[in-house]
Scaffold this active site. Structure first.
Site, PDB file in Angstrom:
ATOM      1  N   GLY A 130      -8.412  -7.369   5.066  1.00  0.00           N
ATOM      2  CA  GLY A 130      -9.124  -7.464   6.339  1.00  0.00           C
ATOM      3  C   GLY A 130      -8.309  -8.108   7.450  1.00  0.00           C
TER       4      GLY A 130
ATOM      5  N   HIS B 284     -16.412  -8.560   2.505  1.00  0.00           N
ATOM      6  CA  HIS B 284     -15.326  -9.405   2.995  1.00  0.00           C
ATOM      7  C   HIS B 284     -15.449 -10.810   2.416  1.00  0.00           C
ATOM      8  CE1 HIS B 284     -13.535 -12.197   5.957  1.00  0.00           C
ATOM      9  NE2 HIS B 284     -12.561 -11.315   5.910  1.00  0.00           N
TER      10      HIS B 284
ATOM     11  N   ARG C 101      -3.974  -1.371  -5.984  1.00  0.00           N
ATOM     12  CA  ARG C 101      -3.102  -2.544  -5.878  1.00  0.00           C
ATOM     13  C   ARG C 101      -3.499  -3.507  -6.999  1.00  0.00           C
ATOM     14  NH1 ARG C 101      -5.999  -4.327  -0.302  1.00  0.00           N
ATOM     15  NH2 ARG C 101      -8.048  -4.590  -1.172  1.00  0.00           N
TER      16      ARG C 101
ATOM     17  N   CYS D 114       9.133 -38.417  -8.975  1.00  0.00           N
ATOM     18  CA  CYS D 114       7.753 -38.900  -9.022  1.00  0.00           C
ATOM     19  C   CYS D 114       7.088 -38.852  -7.653  1.00  0.00           C
ATOM     20  CB  CYS D 114       7.677 -40.293  -9.625  1.00  0.00           C
ATOM     21  SG  CYS D 114       8.534 -41.538  -8.647  1.00  0.00           S
TER      22      CYS D 114
ATOM     23  N   TYR E 192      12.565 -34.461 -16.245  1.00  0.00           N
ATOM     24  CA  TYR E 192      11.113 -34.315 -16.115  1.00  0.00           C
ATOM     25  C   TYR E 192      10.675 -34.339 -14.647  1.00  0.00           C
ATOM     26  CZ  TYR E 192      10.900 -39.339 -15.152  1.00  0.00           C
ATOM     27  OH  TYR E 192      11.079 -40.569 -14.588  1.00  0.00           O
TER      28      TYR E 192
ATOM     29  N   ARG F 159      -3.319   2.973   8.816  1.00  0.00           N
ATOM     30  CA  ARG F 159      -3.616   1.654   8.254  1.00  0.00           C
ATOM     31  C   ARG F 159      -2.363   0.796   8.188  1.00  0.00           C
ATOM     32  NH1 ARG F 159      -8.319   2.741   4.446  1.00  0.00           N
ATOM     33  NH2 ARG F 159      -8.367   4.980   4.443  1.00  0.00           N
TER      34      ARG F 159
ATOM     35  N   SER G 284      14.601 -42.082 -10.847  1.00  0.00           N
ATOM     36  CA  SER G 284      13.402 -41.296 -10.556  1.00  0.00           C
ATOM     37  C   SER G 284      13.373 -41.088  -9.050  1.00  0.00           C
ATOM     38  CB  SER G 284      12.150 -42.019 -11.022  1.00  0.00           C
ATOM     39  OG  SER G 284      11.023 -41.263 -10.677  1.00  0.00           O
TER      40      SER G 284
ATOM     41  N   MET H 269      -5.543  -7.007   8.968  1.00  0.00           N
ATOM     42  CA  MET H 269      -5.017  -6.152  10.019  1.00  0.00           C
ATOM     43  C   MET H 269      -5.882  -4.921  10.180  1.00  0.00           C
ATOM     44  SD  MET H 269      -1.029  -6.757   9.751  1.00  0.00           S
ATOM     45  CE  MET H 269      -0.981  -6.397   8.047  1.00  0.00           C
TER      46      MET H 269
ATOM     47  N   LYS I 160       0.829  -1.204   0.000  1.00  0.00           N
ATOM     48  CA  LYS I 160       0.000   0.000   0.000  1.00  0.00           C
ATOM     49  C   LYS I 160       0.866   1.258   0.000  1.00  0.00           C
ATOM     50  CE  LYS I 160      -3.729  -0.518   2.425  1.00  0.00           C
ATOM     51  NZ  LYS I 160      -4.448  -0.700   3.693  1.00  0.00           N
TER      52      LYS I 160
HETATM   53  C1  PEP Z   1       7.939 -41.962  -3.305  1.00  0.00           C
HETATM   54  O1  PEP Z   1       8.348 -42.597  -2.352  1.00  0.00           O
HETATM   55  O2  PEP Z   1       8.174 -40.763  -3.485  1.00  0.00           O
HETATM   56  C2  PEP Z   1       7.085 -42.609  -4.327  1.00  0.00           C
HETATM   57  C3  PEP Z   1       6.722 -41.964  -5.411  1.00  0.00           C
HETATM   58  O3  PEP Z   1       6.642 -43.846  -4.059  1.00  0.00           O
HETATM   59  P1  PEP Z   1       5.460 -44.202  -3.050  1.00  0.00           P
HETATM   60  O4  PEP Z   1       4.787 -42.923  -2.681  1.00  0.00           O
HETATM   61  O5  PEP Z   1       4.572 -45.117  -3.803  1.00  0.00           O
HETATM   62  O6  PEP Z   1       6.200 -44.845  -1.941  1.00  0.00           O
END
Ligand code: PEP
Ligand code: MG
Length: 908
Positions: free
Chosen positions: A112, A490, A376, A865, A885, A103, A798, A114, A32
């Site tokens: 809202g 609000h 803002r 993963c 990836y 303010r 992975s 603060m 602000k």
């Molecule tokens: C992990 O451990 O990150 C994974 C992807 O395998 P899981 O969650 O199946 O153990």
């Protein structure tokens, strides 16, 4: 101590087309304050004032009140003098008084969260001066009673004592209204207002034991300290935690000359947006009230009118108000005050072009003079965010990279969430209509109090109006419904920020908190009854309504296309079924990064064969059961490979401990014994044998495949046969076989051998081959340490960051729920490491293992993963360390794609 240094500037002035600061100083001046400075410099009429920096808030927290006052006293006195000069009035003067507003203003907007104090500087004498100066005694006394009310609440702690309690000042006002047999605040006479002031001060004395402060300077210091204190108030702390904002940021304090929207019919106040915050449509819009102060608009006590004629007509159509009635009773600002409107329109245009983003502005008209109080970047829904970014890009106001950076990846989630099923909605019984405050669909059980949102799984928080105290409940509820308040109430503002469905201002609802009932058209609904909200139309519907997935807009597709243009890292998905694979592919997944094969075994027709396999005492018995599972697994893989044709699919071998598959209840154990023609005791014996004290660290992952290689054989055969069968049909499958929970080189090598030998056997049987990779998960710290050795054999890594986080922190994934919330609450952990990758600790292992792996095999394919693969800050980290990836759940694929593009653009 560095912070004590007296020479540093702690107070920045603005006004009269000049300023000490600029919009680049958000961290120091708060959003602000930085914007007020910037606006002043570009010639927007802002009331003059000054900003006390966020650093002073931190100093205050460390050094306490007295030292802080000493540090800033001189600067503040001179800054007040400066305002006096610009406004031609004097703070505390009885004849020509200057009044101030105080303010908060953190570096990010926290609506809202603060506190604010207006009309500061009034006392029994100054009020007389204000009355004679303005020639409006009523206005002067009304300002005075408002000041005591706000100052009392914010600085002196005069708040309701419990949730069901009414505000102590409101109670006094209600009492007087009853006595005087009037309904509205505007019906109070001057004498009533004087009585109120007297009674308010009396109430302060009784409750706090102290007189209400009459010295304007004492009032000012009190308000400044209260703003600093509010940074550590419950509401602000909760909001900060919800958004991950650190406590060290602190808040700035903005002190400004008061301007008045409540000086009569030629005055007013409002809130406006340069574009539609719900849809992103490029239309100027907003709400205002004549003869009112700022908080009247947001508090939702009086229903505000629309700024533009178009907006007013749209509003009337929804509210079923005839055009004549609308024009006479609810005219837009454009119709009522055309000159003011034109000026406001000009400024909104200047401001949007200046900031190159949708602005959310507050303004006040004081006796025919327009003041802009703040601007803002406006909060917006996910849909509006996407549309505005793309529209600004098309307008040439921003370029592609900037457009992508304007997308908050997490907010895309909203676009991917359900809307009402069009068929179900046709049969819906609409019981009332409110304002479409925040789009989306919600269905849930009615609750009237924020704390009851935990009572049911799906709730609709139903309130007369909401306040910042309701924040946690609003977050938990599926939807929010209020009887009062406009599009900028609000409830509306907060819900839009949360991306949560909200209907506000549904005046037909009669809400009785005491009896916990909602009455519409004579029909009573109780707590626990189901209702549904369509936040896009404002329809309130009786009962449950089925929902379905939304269609994605053209602009969404444009964002995704841009993301792919700039992202250098790929995004895959974690999917175990052809259906999930297809959903993810539609969202742009470039392969599967994790297919957890165990999920396939839990289906009814398979669990039996699986259990037979587990209960078998001999290799032969196990092989027989696996024979039964083979065609099922093969069919699963065919389905997935087909959905993902031409794209890589990482299939992980069986991972969980076998005890997860056996029945633990007596009835199911009996059933199994009968099915398998063995004794109940045998079943029980096996269950007991499989019991583990710590299954997460037990007989799971490749430890299964290494002790029962026939499982790995069967799974490999299913994968390779599926790929070969598809090849015959002209479909290319690209399997990547992944060994889970590897800790040692030897564990991997033993499994790799089984996999390659089995594949070779199948190739010979089919007299054909396919390409495939064999790699491993890195999810045990030892594997990360030994990455260079493992990479000699593994063709890809992975990172299973779920297990890697578990084992690096030593927090059991199964039991962390018991202490993590407390750790977060106490600040021992800033975020849940299972949600947001711990870059500092776990991240080191990930980085090191990637480097070590690639030192042995420069072309090693590396991905992630674990759940972190769809979390934007973790995705950025993965980009930074050069992963190929990330892989995440289907609905997070678009989020990860944008996060990957942003990481590439930011060039980290
Ligand atoms: C992990 O451990 O990150 C994974 C992807 O395998 P899981 O969650 O199946 O153990
Ligand atoms: Mg794992």
């Amino acid at each position: 101590m560095e912070v004590m240094e007296k020479t540093r500037t702690r107070v920045y002035r603005f006004g009269n087309k000049t300023a000490d600061g600029s919009s680049k100083m958000k961290n120091l001046l708060g959003g602000k304050g930085a914007n007020l400075a910037e606006m002043s410099v570009i010639g927007i009429p802002v009331p003059p004032g000054f900003t006390i920096t966020t650093e002073v808030c931190t100093e205050y927290n460390e050094l306490g009140k007295e030292t802080t006052v000493n540090l800033i006293k001189e600067e503040i006195e001179s800054a007040v003098e400066n305002i006096e000069g610009t406004m031609g009035s004097v703070f505390g003067d009885q004849d020509n008084p200057l009044l101030l507003s105080v303010r908060s203003g953190a570096r990010v907007s926290m609506p809202g969260m603060m506190d604010t104090v207006l009309n500061l500087g009034l006392n029994d004498k100054v009020v007389q001066g204000l009355a004679s100066k303005t020639g409006n005694e009523r206005f002067a006394w009304d300002s005075y009673r408002r000041f005591i009310q706000m100052y009392g609440g914010v600085v002196l702690g005069m708040k309701p004592e419990s949730k069901d309690d009414i505000d102590p000042f409101e109670e006094i006002m209600e009492h007087l209204k009853r006595k005087r047999e009037i309904e509205l605040d505007t019906q109070f006479t001057v004498q009533d207002l004087k009585d109120l002031v007297y009674d308010f001060k009396d109430a302060v004395k009784k409750r706090t034991g102290k007189n209400f402060p009459t010295d304007p300077w004492e009032q000012l210091w009190g308000a400044i300290m209260a703003v600093f204190n509010s940074w550590n108030g419950d509401r602000a702390v909760y909001y900060r935690k919800m958004n991950g904002y650190p406590a060290e940021w602190g808040t700035a304090v903005n002190v400004q000359a008061m301007v008045y929207g409540n000086m009569g019919e030629n005055s007013g106040t409002g809130v406006c947006f340069t574009r539609d915050a719900a849809t992103g449509e490029n239309v100027f819009n907003g709400e205002y009230l004549i003869n009112a102060q700022g908080e009247d608009v947001v508090a939702g006590v009086r229903t505000p009118q629309q700024i533009t004629k178009l907006g007013s007509q749209r509003w009337a159509e929804l509210a079923k108000i005839e055009e004549n009635d609308r024009a006479a009773n609810y005219p837009s600002l454009e119709e009522l005050m055309p000159t003011m409107y034109k000026e406001l329109y000009k400024y909104q245009d200047i401001l949007e072009k200046h900031y190159r983003d949708m602005q959310d502005m507050e303004f006040t008209i004081q006796d025919g003079k327009l003041w802009i109080l703040q601007t803002r970047n406006g909060k917006r829904t996910g849909a509006a965010m996407v549309k505005i970014a793309m529209d600004l890009l098309k307008d040439g106001q921003i370029e592609e990279r900037e457009a992508l950076l304007r997308i908050d990846p997490n907010k895309l989630d909203e676009l991917l969430h359900p809307v009402f099923d069009p068929k179900a909605i046709k049969r819906a019984n609409i019981i009332a209509q409110g304002l479409p405050a925040s789009p989306g669909a919600a269905t849930g059980q009615i609750v009237f109090f924020a704390e009851n949102t935990k009572k049911y799984k799906n709730t609709i928080l139903t309130r007369i109006e909401t306040s910042p105290e309701d924040l946690e409940g609003m977050n938990l509820a599926k939807g929010i419904l209020t009887a009062r308040g406009g599009m900028t109430s609000h409830a509306a503002v907060v819900a839009r920020g949360m991306g949560k469905c909200c209907i506000s201002g549904a005046g037909a609802l009669k809400i009785d908190y005491k009896n916990r009932t909602l009455t519409v058209d004579g029909k009573e609904y109780h707590e626990g009854d189901w209702i549904s909200l369509n936040g896009s139309t404002g329809n309130i519907i009786e009962g449950k309504v089925a929902t379905c997935q939304p269609e994605l807009s053209g602009e969404f597709a444009e964002v995704m296309k841009l993301a792919d243009k700039y992202a250098t890292m790929q995004v895959r998905t974690n999917a175990d079924t052809p259906k999930d694979a297809q959903v993810a592919r539609n969202f742009g997944a470039q392969g599967i990064g994790l297919a957890r094969t165990e999920h396939m075994f839990f289906e009814v027709d398979r669990i039996k064969a699986m259990r037979e396999m587990i209960l078998a005492d001999t290799v032969k018995g196990r092989k027989n059961a696996l024979e039964e599972l083979l065609p099922m697994q093969r069919a699963d893989f065919e389905g997935i490979f087909e959905a993902m044709q031409d794209l890589p699919v990482t299939v992980r071998l069986l991972d969980p401990p076998l005890h997860e598959f056996v029945p633990h209840q007596l009835a199911t154990q009996k059933e199994l014994a009968e099915d398998m023609h063995i004794s109940l005791a045998a079943v029980k014996g096996k269950v007991a044998e499989l019991h583990e004290f710590n299954p997460m660290l037990g007989h799971r992952g490749c430890r299964l495949g290494n002790t029962y290689p026939e499982i790995t054989e069967m799974q490999t055969r299913a994968i390779i046969e599926a790929a070969l069968n598809l090849k015959e049909k002209g479909i290319t499958a690209k399997p990547e076989i992944m060994v889970p929970l590897v800790g040692t080189y030897e564990e991997f090598v033993a499994q790799e051998k089984v996999i390659r030998e089995t594949a070779q056997k199948v190739f010979e049987e089919y007299d054909d081959t396919i390409e495939f990779l064999v790699g491993t998960m890195i999810e045990i710290p030892r594997a990360a340490l030994m990455a260079n050795k493992i990479a000699e054999k593994a063709e890809f890594f992975s990172f299973g960051t779920n297990d890697l986080t578990q084992m690096t922190f030593g927090y059991s994934r199964d039991d962390a729920g018991k202490f993590l919330p407390i750790y977060l609450e106490k600040g021992i952990l800033k975020v849940d490491p299972f949600e947001v990758l711990d870059q500092e600790g776990v991240g080191q292992l990930v980085k090191m293992a990637t480097e070590r792996g690639r030192s042995a095999k420069p072309q090693l394919k590396v991905g992630i993963c674990g759940e972190h693969g769809g979390e934007p800050s973790s995705v950025e980290f993965c980009h930074t360390i050069g992963m190929n990836y990330v892989s995440c759940s289907p609905f997070r694929v678009p989020i990860a794609r944008v996060a990957a593009a942003q990481a590439a653009i930011s060039g980290k």
